[in-house]
Design a protein around this motif. Sequence first.
Motif, short mmCIF file in Angstrom:
data_model
loop_
_atom_site.label_atom_id
_atom_site.label_comp_id
_atom_site.label_asym_id
_atom_site.label_seq_id
_atom_site.Cartn_x
_atom_site.Cartn_y
_atom_site.Cartn_z
N HIS A 1 34.56 37.58 11.78
CA HIS A 1 33.97 38.26 10.85
C HIS A 1 34.78 39.60 10.71
N GLU B 1 33.96 40.71 4.61
CA GLU B 1 32.73 40.91 4.13
C GLU B 1 31.95 42.24 4.75
N ASP C 1 26.23 33.78 5.14
CA ASP C 1 27.09 33.31 6.08
C ASP C 1 26.45 33.40 7.36
N PHE D 1 27.40 37.94 3.29
CA PHE D 1 27.40 37.91 4.85
C PHE D 1 26.27 37.56 5.49
N THR E 1 33.90 33.27 7.93
CA THR E 1 33.12 33.72 6.79
C THR E 1 33.49 33.22 5.51
#
Length: 469
Positions: A103, A146, A156, A153, A141
Motif C-alpha cells: 500500500h 490509496e 482492498d 482501501f 491495491t
Amino acid sequence: MKQTLGLVVGSRGFFPEWLVKEGREIILSQLKKWGYDVVVLSPEDTKHGAVQTWEDAQKCAALFDENRKKISGIVVTLPNFGEEKAIADAIRHSGLNVPVLIHAFPDKTSALDVKSRRDSFCGKLSICNNLRQYNIPFTLTSEHTESPDSVIFKEDIAAFAGVSRIVSGFKNLKAGAIGARPNAFNTVRYSEKILESSGISVEVIDLSEVLARVEKLKDSDKKVANKVKDIHNYINTSGIPDAPLVKMAKLWLVVNEWIKETGVKLFAFQCWSSIQENFGIMPCAVMSMFSDNLIPAACEVDLTGGLAMYALQLASQKPSALVDWNNNVDDDPDKAILFHCSNYPKSCLEDFRMGFGDIISTSAVSKEQAYGTCYGTIPSGPVTIARLATDDITGSITGYLAEGNITADKFPTFGGIGVVEIEDLQDLLAFLCENGFEHHAAINLAHSANILYEAFDKYLGFDTYWHNA
C-alpha cells in the motif's frame, strides 16, 4: 476470533519523517477500527515504529517470527518513499510464508514541496521490484495509491484478509473422507499424493467403522435425545418419522467425534447407497448441519469439491454448498439449473424442510430407508461457483471460478434447486467439458472470485481459470 495482520511501515531518511509518524497512526487506527488485530513495531522499537535500516529489519523480522502463529498476512504501507531493501529483508528474515499487500499513501498536488511530498507512488515501484527479486509474492491495491480512510482501501483490506484466510486455511490442511466413492462415479476420483504435495492430508475412515460406532449409542442416551431436538430446531421435520431422526442424531454424534479426533476441517461422505441399505437414512441433513456450522460436508466422497467449498467459505465467511450442474433452462443459453438431493446448509435455502431421496427411492431402496434430504430453493442474489481438482496428467491442482446470480426462477421439483445466470455460460460449460472437470461445483452466496483467484493462482500455485475475468 479477530484476524491478525502484520504491519510494516516503510520510511526513507531524507523524506519527511512527520509523514511516517502520522501515517503509521492513521493506518493502525483504521485497521483496528475495521476489526483487525495488528502486530507492528512500536515507536520505542524503532524511529516512529518504521522499518528503515538493517537493524530495523531484524527487529521487525523477530517480532513477526514471535507472532507467526497469529499473523495471517502482512501489510506494507508507505507513508513516504520507503526503504525497499529493509522492507524486503524484514519479510524474508521473518520466515513467514504469508500473503503480502503493498500500500502507498497518495500525494496531494498542493503539497509537493520538500517538507510535504511523499513520493510513495515511486517508492511502491521500488519495493515491488525488490520483492520480485527476493521471490516474495505480493498483492497490489486496486489503485496504485490509496488513502487509508477511503472506501476502496477498506475493500482492498477486506479482500486481502480473505486471501490470507484461504492461504492460512490451506496450510497443513486436513480433510476427511468417510467411506468409498460410489462405484459408478469415476468423476469424483482424486489423487491423495498430489494433495499431499500441496500440504493437504486426507484422513479416511470406512463407513462400516462409522456405523459400528453408531450402533454402540443407545436411543435413550441423553446426548442422542438432545441432538434429535437440535435437528428439529434446525430444519422443518414435518412428516418425518421419529426412527430416522434418531439415526441421524447418532450419525451426527459419531462424525462430530471423529472430526475432533482427526482435526479435519472438512469432509466428504459416502452418501449412497450403502448407508441407505445398511442404516436406513439419507445423511444429507446431518451433512447440512456441519456445513452450516462452517465444517463443509461434500457428498459422494467428492473431496476436492469439499476443498472448493472450504475455500469459498474462507473467502466470504459464509457456508458453502455442493451442487450438480444439472439442467438447461429451456432455450436461455446463460442460465442453468443447479440441483442436488440435497445436503445444502440451511443458510443456502429458502423454505428449508426435510424430505427423502426421491431419485434413489425409485429403484435402489424404499422411501422408508431414504429420509433425511434437505428440500428448498436457493435464494436469489450473487453467487460464486468454484471447483478444485487433481490433474494426474500434469501432477497439479487445477480449478475454475465463475461469478453470476441466482435468479428468481422457480420450477416444480424436489431436492435443493436454484437457477444460476452467468454471462457466456456456454463458453464456461465448454471449458469444463474440454478440461474434464466434474459435474459437481461448489457455490457460495457472495461474489468472491477475485479473492479466490489471488489465493489460488499467486500463493497456492493452483492452475486456475477465472471465467470472464
